[in-house]
Write an enzyme that holds these catalytic residues in place. Structure first.
Site, mmCIF file in Angstrom:
data_model
loop_
_atom_site.group_PDB
_atom_site.id
_atom_site.type_symbol
_atom_site.label_atom_id
_atom_site.label_comp_id
_atom_site.label_asym_id
_atom_site.label_seq_id
_atom_site.Cartn_x
_atom_site.Cartn_y
_atom_site.Cartn_z
ATOM 1 N N ARG A 50 -17.877 10.964 -22.410
ATOM 2 C CA ARG A 50 -18.518 9.787 -23.007
ATOM 3 C C ARG A 50 -19.662 10.194 -23.937
ATOM 4 O O ARG A 50 -19.803 9.656 -25.032
ATOM 5 C CB ARG A 50 -19.030 8.822 -21.931
ATOM 6 C CG ARG A 50 -17.918 8.080 -21.221
ATOM 7 C CD ARG A 50 -18.453 7.158 -20.142
ATOM 8 N NE ARG A 50 -19.227 7.925 -19.182
ATOM 9 C CZ ARG A 50 -20.331 7.499 -18.581
ATOM 10 N NH1 ARG A 50 -20.811 6.295 -18.826
ATOM 11 N NH2 ARG A 50 -20.969 8.254 -17.713
ATOM 12 N N ASN A 68 -16.146 4.747 -18.634
ATOM 13 C CA ASN A 68 -15.204 5.247 -17.640
ATOM 14 C C ASN A 68 -14.535 4.073 -16.946
ATOM 15 O O ASN A 68 -15.169 3.045 -16.701
ATOM 16 C CB ASN A 68 -15.919 6.097 -16.584
ATOM 17 C CG ASN A 68 -16.314 7.460 -17.095
ATOM 18 O OD1 ASN A 68 -15.778 7.957 -18.078
ATOM 19 N ND2 ASN A 68 -17.262 8.080 -16.419
#
Length: 123
Positions: A50, A68
């Site tokens: 990320r 996520n």
């Protein structure tokens, strides 16, 4: 950006990947701004994916989000020009994090994605 993070991010730019990119539909017609969502599977959680996805988006100029998912995938919404999105999708395919191992990226163009002013990480 600190040199430690820059070094980490730069390592991911040379990743080689045989990840498959699947497009579920065509880009939006008659629009200079494209909107898509992506689901990325493989080793993409707990490896800085990320963080480095946000870095890649900021560098390319893409706006959106990355988060996520509970099933182990990473979800992305991205807004930008077709050229920007093509570059961004390639970064996702390679896995911007040097510790990631992307198996598959599923792309869906969606005109209903909300426009963002920047790119952000969600928890």
């Amino acid at each position: 950006m600190g040199s430690l993070f820059k070094e980490f991010f730069n390592k991911g730019q040379s990743n080689e990947s045989n990840a498959e990119v699947i497009y579920t539909n065509d880009p939006l017609d008659n629009s200079s701004t494209q909107k898509c969502r992506a689901t990325i599977s493989g080793r993409v959680q707990g490896v800085g994916f990320r963080f480095t996805t946000k870095q890649a988006a900021d560098e390319i100029g893409v706006r959106g989000i990355v988060r996520n998912e509970s099933d182990g995938t990473v979800y992305v919404e991205a807004v930008g020009s077709q050229e920007q999105l093509s570059r961004f999708i390639e970064a996702l395919r390679k896995g911007p994090s040097p510790s990631s191992d992307v198996d598959k990226v599923v792309i869906t163009y969606d005109k209903n994605i909300e426009e963002k002013t920047n790119f952000s990480q969600a928890n």
